[in-house]
Scaffold this active site. Sequence first.
Site, PDB file in Angstrom:
ATOM      1  N   ARG A  15       0.809  -1.217   0.000  1.00  0.00           N
ATOM      2  CA  ARG A  15       0.000   0.000   0.000  1.00  0.00           C
ATOM      3  C   ARG A  15       0.847   1.273   0.000  1.00  0.00           C
ATOM      4  NH1 ARG A  15      -4.090  -0.971   4.842  1.00  0.00           N
ATOM      5  NH2 ARG A  15      -2.528  -2.524   5.451  1.00  0.00           N
ATOM      6  N   LYS A  22       9.165  -0.850   2.930  1.00  0.00           N
ATOM      7  CA  LYS A  22       8.308  -0.073   3.841  1.00  0.00           C
ATOM      8  C   LYS A  22       9.020   0.440   5.084  1.00  0.00           C
ATOM      9  CE  LYS A  22       5.035  -2.000   6.401  1.00  0.00           C
ATOM     10  NZ  LYS A  22       3.749  -2.528   6.891  1.00  0.00           N
ATOM     11  N   GLU A 154      -8.696  -9.968  15.417  1.00  0.00           N
ATOM     12  CA  GLU A 154      -8.350  -9.092  14.306  1.00  0.00           C
ATOM     13  C   GLU A 154      -9.615  -8.466  13.707  1.00  0.00           C
ATOM     14  OE1 GLU A 154      -5.307  -8.250  13.391  1.00  0.00           O
ATOM     15  OE2 GLU A 154      -4.482  -9.520  14.973  1.00  0.00           O
ATOM     16  N   ASN A 169      -5.211  -3.378  19.986  1.00  0.00           N
ATOM     17  CA  ASN A 169      -3.882  -3.968  20.086  1.00  0.00           C
ATOM     18  C   ASN A 169      -2.907  -3.131  19.267  1.00  0.00           C
ATOM     19  OD1 ASN A 169      -1.642  -5.692  20.137  1.00  0.00           O
ATOM     20  ND2 ASN A 169      -2.443  -6.965  18.477  1.00  0.00           N
ATOM     21  N   ARG A 332      28.968  24.011   1.040  1.00  0.00           N
ATOM     22  CA  ARG A 332      28.948  22.639   0.557  1.00  0.00           C
ATOM     23  C   ARG A 332      29.865  21.755   1.396  1.00  0.00           C
ATOM     24  NH1 ARG A 332      30.340  23.569  -5.600  1.00  0.00           N
ATOM     25  NH2 ARG A 332      30.468  21.274  -5.550  1.00  0.00           N
ATOM     26  N   ARG A 439      46.364  42.986 -14.823  1.00  0.00           N
ATOM     27  CA  ARG A 439      45.305  43.461 -15.711  1.00  0.00           C
ATOM     28  C   ARG A 439      45.932  44.432 -16.694  1.00  0.00           C
ATOM     29  NH1 ARG A 439      42.382  46.925 -10.869  1.00  0.00           N
ATOM     30  NH2 ARG A 439      43.678  48.785 -11.005  1.00  0.00           N
TER      31      ARG A 439
END
Length: 466
Positions: A15, A22, A154, A169, A332, A439
């Site tokens: 499901r 799961k 159940e 339960n 990072r 530069r």
Amino acid sequence: MKRLAIVLAAGQGKRMKSKLYKVLHPVCGKPMVGHVLDAVDQVNCERKVVIVGHGAEAVKTYLGTKAEYVLQEQQLGTGHAVKQAKGLLGSENGTTVIVCGDTPLVTPETLEALFVHHEQTGAAATVLTASIDEPHGYGRVIRDESGHVNRIVEQKDCSEEENLVKEINTGTYCFDNAKLFDALDKVTNHNAQQEYYLTDVIGILVSQGEKAAAYRTADHAESIGVNDRVALSEAEGYMRARINKRHMVGGVTLIDPSSTYIGADVEIGADTVIYPGTVLSGSTKIGEDCTIGPDTQIEDSIIHNGASVKKSVLVQAEVGASTSVGPFAYLRPGSVLGEEVKVGDFVEIKNAKLGNGSKVSHLSYVGDATVGENVNIGCGAITVNYDGYNKSITEIGDHAFIGSNVNLIAPVKIGKGAYVVAGSTITHSVPDNDLAIARQRQENKTGYADKIRARAKAKKENQDKK
């Protein structure tokens, strides 16, 4: 008395409609089965056996040596699952707690109370129960006239009368270990689902004259078993509220707990303030007197006392005491900032160390670098660390000054106290206390701007005529 534990983690979880097994779905950043094992660890169980089935290797890889493992090759019910542990635990004397791996909200405090109640009552079996208004889907706890547990039914096997029972339960039990495995041999699959129910052990023990007890938890959330994404979200909400409350009780201010997400293993010191929109995850550790957020994400990082981080993302980074980060900074993996450092807006740091008192105030990138103390790195300066094949190191000495829009082409070393003029592209190392300028000398051409404009205007007029 020896304490043992069996964790049921063999179900497929269809499901969930997921490729992820799961019990490995995370709740507040930690897989559900991890929460369960942590709870079991804290009640001093000497042996822990995890029943695995679908996704067995993934579960074993995650849990590692924290437990022993038994494979349930066919999923034929909870009773069948527990029976698989007989080879490991069948000869042990003691009390065995059985917990489902998809019940992440069960707490060690409740497990301890369950153990104590079981031992004090002298029961062969003790069920952890809860009372809920909407018990549909849960097994009902049926008591006899004296209030003792008679059996568990159940949902699919409930009569109309049993269906009205509110006590359910939770799927967590304590058993006398020897009596548990003896009764399991008598369990059949004569029920609506044709499965071997662990709950049938209760009725079997009672029929043999044994006592079955129940311990009712005050927190019905502990009964939540996660079988789909809706229940996963519900469990996440309960867990988040529980974690936030723990930090607030411990002296942390959460301006808006409803918009603050803190992982299960995060540590935060007293008098730290967390603003809305903050997500703290993994093994993050935050010291005292810090200011975190708003809109900040910190993962697996260390923030020392008095630091401030706002509107930024940190992953596997370390921030020194009284250092400020952000807004809109990105630290990072491998970023280590010293004390009283400033990393400002739109700055990215990667695998670099910045010494105490250094500043990278805005719009800069520092990667694969070692920066000394009290260094100033100007706006738009970058370490050019990657040539398309290899990443190289930039070293900047104490008290150096790196002007705006400087490119430091690694590998390169800037000496202590050196000064790099704005707009320079540095390809060779700069000795201590030297000034570097790289530069072209500025040249002004008299009246040339008018010629450029006239040329552009004529070009546009020609295009319009066409």
